[in-house]
Design a protein around this motif. Structure first.
Motif, PDB file in Angstrom:
ATOM      1  N   SER A  16      -2.549-112.271  21.486  1.00  0.00           N
ATOM      2  CA  SER A  16      -2.971-110.865  21.656  1.00  0.00           C
ATOM      3  C   SER A  16      -4.178-110.554  20.769  1.00  0.00           C
ATOM      4  O   SER A  16      -5.035-109.752  21.145  1.00  0.00           O
ATOM      5  N   VAL A  17      -4.240-111.204  19.614  1.00  0.00           N
ATOM      6  CA  VAL A  17      -5.419-111.013  18.747  1.00  0.00           C
ATOM      7  C   VAL A  17      -6.658-111.555  19.463  1.00  0.00           C
ATOM      8  O   VAL A  17      -7.720-110.910  19.489  1.00  0.00           O
ATOM      9  N   ILE A  18      -6.511-112.742  20.064  1.00  0.00           N
ATOM     10  CA  ILE A  18      -7.665-113.332  20.771  1.00  0.00           C
ATOM     11  C   ILE A  18      -8.074-112.447  21.953  1.00  0.00           C
ATOM     12  O   ILE A  18      -9.274-112.198  22.170  1.00  0.00           O
ATOM     13  N   ASP A  19      -7.091-111.944  22.720  1.00  0.00           N
ATOM     14  CA  ASP A  19      -7.432-111.043  23.837  1.00  0.00           C
ATOM     15  C   ASP A  19      -8.294-109.880  23.333  1.00  0.00           C
ATOM     16  O   ASP A  19      -9.318-109.539  23.936  1.00  0.00           O
ATOM     17  N   ALA A  20      -7.847-109.272  22.228  1.00  0.00           N
ATOM     18  CA  ALA A  20      -8.564-108.094  21.715  1.00  0.00           C
ATOM     19  C   ALA A  20      -9.943-108.477  21.181  1.00  0.00           C
ATOM     20  O   ALA A  20     -10.928-107.753  21.392  1.00  0.00           O
ATOM     21  N   LEU A  21     -10.018-109.631  20.500  1.00  0.00           N
ATOM     22  CA  LEU A  21     -11.321-110.058  19.961  1.00  0.00           C
ATOM     23  C   LEU A  21     -12.306-110.359  21.094  1.00  0.00           C
ATOM     24  O   LEU A  21     -13.471-109.956  21.048  1.00  0.00           O
ATOM     25  N   LEU A  22     -11.827-111.077  22.129  1.00  0.00           N
ATOM     26  CA  LEU A  22     -12.733-111.421  23.239  1.00  0.00           C
ATOM     27  C   LEU A  22     -13.189-110.156  23.953  1.00  0.00           C
ATOM     28  O   LEU A  22     -14.352-110.041  24.355  1.00  0.00           O
ATOM     29  N   SER A  23     -12.283-109.185  24.094  1.00  0.00           N
ATOM     30  CA  SER A  23     -12.670-107.959  24.817  1.00  0.00           C
ATOM     31  C   SER A  23     -13.728-107.190  24.025  1.00  0.00           C
ATOM     32  O   SER A  23     -14.434-106.354  24.575  1.00  0.00           O
ATOM     33  N   ARG A  24     -13.830-107.494  22.724  1.00  0.00           N
ATOM     34  CA  ARG A  24     -14.861-106.830  21.904  1.00  0.00           C
ATOM     35  C   ARG A  24     -16.057-107.751  21.657  1.00  0.00           C
ATOM     36  O   ARG A  24     -16.883-107.488  20.789  1.00  0.00           O
ATOM     37  N   GLY A  25     -16.119-108.842  22.422  1.00  0.00           N
ATOM     38  CA  GLY A  25     -17.312-109.688  22.400  1.00  0.00           C
ATOM     39  C   GLY A  25     -17.405-110.632  21.222  1.00  0.00           C
ATOM     40  O   GLY A  25     -18.483-111.187  20.951  1.00  0.00           O
ATOM     41  N   ALA A  26     -16.296-110.848  20.509  1.00  0.00           N
ATOM     42  CA  ALA A  26     -16.347-111.706  19.318  1.00  0.00           C
ATOM     43  C   ALA A  26     -16.339-113.184  19.689  1.00  0.00           C
ATOM     44  O   ALA A  26     -15.880-113.565  20.774  1.00  0.00           O
ATOM     45  N   HIS A  27     -16.840-114.002  18.778  1.00  0.00           N
ATOM     46  CA  HIS A  27     -16.701-115.447  18.924  1.00  0.00           C
ATOM     47  C   HIS A  27     -15.435-115.880  18.179  1.00  0.00           C
ATOM     48  O   HIS A  27     -15.274-115.585  16.996  1.00  0.00           O
ATOM     49  N   VAL A  28     -14.540-116.551  18.903  1.00  0.00           N
ATOM     50  CA  VAL A  28     -13.231-116.873  18.339  1.00  0.00           C
ATOM     51  C   VAL A  28     -13.075-118.383  18.216  1.00  0.00           C
ATOM     52  O   VAL A  28     -13.414-119.140  19.137  1.00  0.00           O
ATOM     53  N   ARG A  29     -12.539-118.804  17.063  1.00  0.00           N
ATOM     54  CA  ARG A  29     -12.157-120.213  16.875  1.00  0.00           C
ATOM     55  C   ARG A  29     -10.637-120.256  16.697  1.00  0.00           C
ATOM     56  O   ARG A  29     -10.103-119.670  15.747  1.00  0.00           O
ATOM     57  N   ALA A  30      -9.947-120.932  17.620  1.00  0.00           N
ATOM     58  CA  ALA A  30      -8.487-121.027  17.535  1.00  0.00           C
ATOM     59  C   ALA A  30      -8.096-122.327  16.841  1.00  0.00           C
ATOM     60  O   ALA A  30      -8.554-123.405  17.238  1.00  0.00           O
ATOM     61  N   LEU A  31      -7.247-122.207  15.818  1.00  0.00           N
ATOM     62  CA  LEU A  31      -6.730-123.395  15.122  1.00  0.00           C
ATOM     63  C   LEU A  31      -5.461-123.834  15.844  1.00  0.00           C
ATOM     64  O   LEU A  31      -4.446-123.119  15.809  1.00  0.00           O
ATOM     65  N   VAL A  32      -5.520-124.966  16.521  1.00  0.00           N
ATOM     66  CA  VAL A  32      -4.389-125.394  17.358  1.00  0.00           C
ATOM     67  C   VAL A  32      -3.971-126.816  16.995  1.00  0.00           C
ATOM     68  O   VAL A  32      -4.792-127.621  16.561  1.00  0.00           O
ATOM     69  N   ARG A  33      -2.677-127.106  17.192  1.00  0.00           N
ATOM     70  CA  ARG A  33      -2.221-128.472  16.917  1.00  0.00           C
ATOM     71  C   ARG A  33      -2.413-129.382  18.127  1.00  0.00           C
ATOM     72  O   ARG A  33      -2.456-130.582  17.985  1.00  0.00           O
ATOM     73  N   SER A  34      -2.506-128.785  19.336  1.00  0.00           N
ATOM     74  CA  SER A  34      -2.638-129.589  20.557  1.00  0.00           C
ATOM     75  C   SER A  34      -3.728-129.015  21.451  1.00  0.00           C
ATOM     76  O   SER A  34      -3.445-128.235  22.369  1.00  0.00           O
ATOM     77  N   PRO A  35      -4.987-129.415  21.213  1.00  0.00           N
ATOM     78  CA  PRO A  35      -6.075-128.855  22.037  1.00  0.00           C
ATOM     79  C   PRO A  35      -5.917-129.188  23.521  1.00  0.00           C
ATOM     80  O   PRO A  35      -6.478-128.498  24.379  1.00  0.00           O
ATOM     81  N   GLU A  36      -5.121-130.233  23.811  1.00  0.00           N
ATOM     82  CA  GLU A  36      -4.956-130.636  25.219  1.00  0.00           C
ATOM     83  C   GLU A  36      -3.834-129.867  25.919  1.00  0.00           C
ATOM     84  O   GLU A  36      -3.626-130.032  27.122  1.00  0.00           O
ATOM     85  N   SER A  37      -3.115-128.996  25.200  1.00  0.00           N
ATOM     86  CA  SER A  37      -2.027-128.250  25.852  1.00  0.00           C
ATOM     87  C   SER A  37      -2.604-127.252  26.861  1.00  0.00           C
ATOM     88  O   SER A  37      -3.763-126.842  26.749  1.00  0.00           O
ATOM     89  N   ASP A  38      -1.778-126.885  27.838  1.00  0.00           N
ATOM     90  CA  ASP A  38      -2.253-125.957  28.873  1.00  0.00           C
ATOM     91  C   ASP A  38      -2.754-124.647  28.262  1.00  0.00           C
ATOM     92  O   ASP A  38      -3.785-124.110  28.660  1.00  0.00           O
TER      93      ASP A  38
END
Ligand SMILES: NC(=O)c1ccc[n+]([C@@H]2O[C@H](COP(=O)([O-])OP(=O)(O)OC[C@H]3O[C@@H](n4cnc5c(N)ncnc54)[C@H](OP(=O)(O)O)[C@@H]3O)[C@@H](O)[C@H]2O)c1
Length: 290
Positions: A16-38
């Motif tokens: 939900s944080v990413i949804d809100a950031l993208l809707s405000r035009g931000a550049h987002v970097r997600a820290l993920v353990r499995s970049p290949e996950s769906d």
């Protein structure tokens, strides 16, 4: 463009944080353990940069945070046992330490309402220890403390019995419980991440509604066009889930969650109450939102 880093972006709060950031035009970097996950790939498809991290590898965490203007983190106990609570604290401490190592200017931590009030609930106390570590560690920090998620109605779901909508929870009916839509955790956190000057330097408990069991049942019944009733269950229905029993016992102590609803509305005027969440989340009796 400034980069906002998010941990937990494949989950409910971080998503939900990413949804809100993208809707405000931000550049987002997600820290993920499995970049290949769906779920990670779906984020990448929406323009989110992915950084692979291992929670036990401090170098991977600090490298993923390098250059970020702000960092959102949440923590989670894997299965709500005492050992998981300790693991949750370790996870949060590792993320805070990485933010310090990478000199991230502003950290927003989503904890839980009442974490600072000696609730005795294991997965609240584990978050309090992360809060304390963050407060001691030095970066500018904003702690967001969400109350019960409206999304919990995916598993605390009402049923229909003889044409009546029935909601059951292990909570006495005269006790109001504060609620928040996960969407609004995202909107409020994003507002703080994007403008540190507007973020409280400290903590804010956040809620969008406050209702007794009967008032919650009535909201679902009104949407479904059915009469509704609430039934309070005994704590024993939680079986050997000591963490859950401690939490519902704490809920029954009034007041448990103590967000100032008017103050939250001043931060996010569109914060949802339960009827608004039921209307907009896609909730129906047959297809409950997950
Ligand atoms: N439900 C409520 O009413 C309520 C109220 C207040 C606070 N809370 C708190 O909210 C938290 C849960 O938040 P949520 O619902 O957003 O969780 P969630 O949907 O289960 O998402 C958890 C996220 O954390 C990530 N994650 C977990 N362990 C990881 C690791 N070792 N390395 C990298 N990523 C990891 C997951 O990534 P993967 O996709 O790779 O698994 C996922 O993105 C809990 O601590 C709970 O106590 C809940």
């Amino acid at each position: 463009m400034n980069t906002i880093a998010v941990f937990g972006g494949t989950g409910k709060q971080g998503g939900s944080v990413i949804d809100a950031l993208l809707s405000r035009g931000a550049h987002v970097r997600a820290l993920v353990r499995s970049p290949e996950s769906d779920r990670a790939r779906a984020l990448a498809g929406r323009g989110v940069e992915l950084a692979r991290v291992e929670i036990d590898d401090a170098t991977s965490l600090s490298a993923a945070l390098r250059g970020a203007e702000a960092f959102f983190l949440m923590t989670t106990p894997a299965g709500h046992t005492l050992a998981d609570a300790e693991g949750e604290t370790r996870q949060g401490v590792a993320l805070v330490d990485a933010a310090v190592a990478a000199a991230v200017p502003h950290v927003v931590f989503s904890s839980v309402g009442g974490a600072e009030r000696d609730s005795g609930v294991p997965h609240f106390e584990s978050k309090r220890r992360v809060e304390e570590h963050l407060e001691r560690s030095g970066p500018r920090a904003t702690i967001v403390r969400p109350v019960a998620f409206m999304e919990n109605f995916a598993f605390l779901a009402p049923t229909v019995e003889d044409g009546v909508l029935v909601l059951r929870m292990p909570l006495p009916d005269h006790i109001p419980l504060q609620l928040i839509a996960v969407r609004d955790i995202g909107r409020i956190s994003a507002a703080f991440l994007l403008d540190a000057a507007k973020a409280p330097d400290g903590a804010v408990e956040i809620a969008g509604d406050e209702r007794t069991g009967s008032q919650m049942a009535a909201a679902f019944g009104a949407h479904a066009g059915l009469p509704a009733r609430y039934e309070a269950l005994p704590l024993e229905v939680l079986g050997d889930n000591a963490d859950g029993r401690a939490m519902f016992r704490w809920f029954a102590e009034t007041p448990a969650y103590r967000a100032d609803l008017a103050a939250v509305r001043a931060i996010e005027p569109a914060v949802q109450d339960l009827p608004a969440w039921i209307r907009t989340s896609g909730w129906t009796l047959d297809a409950r939102v997950g």
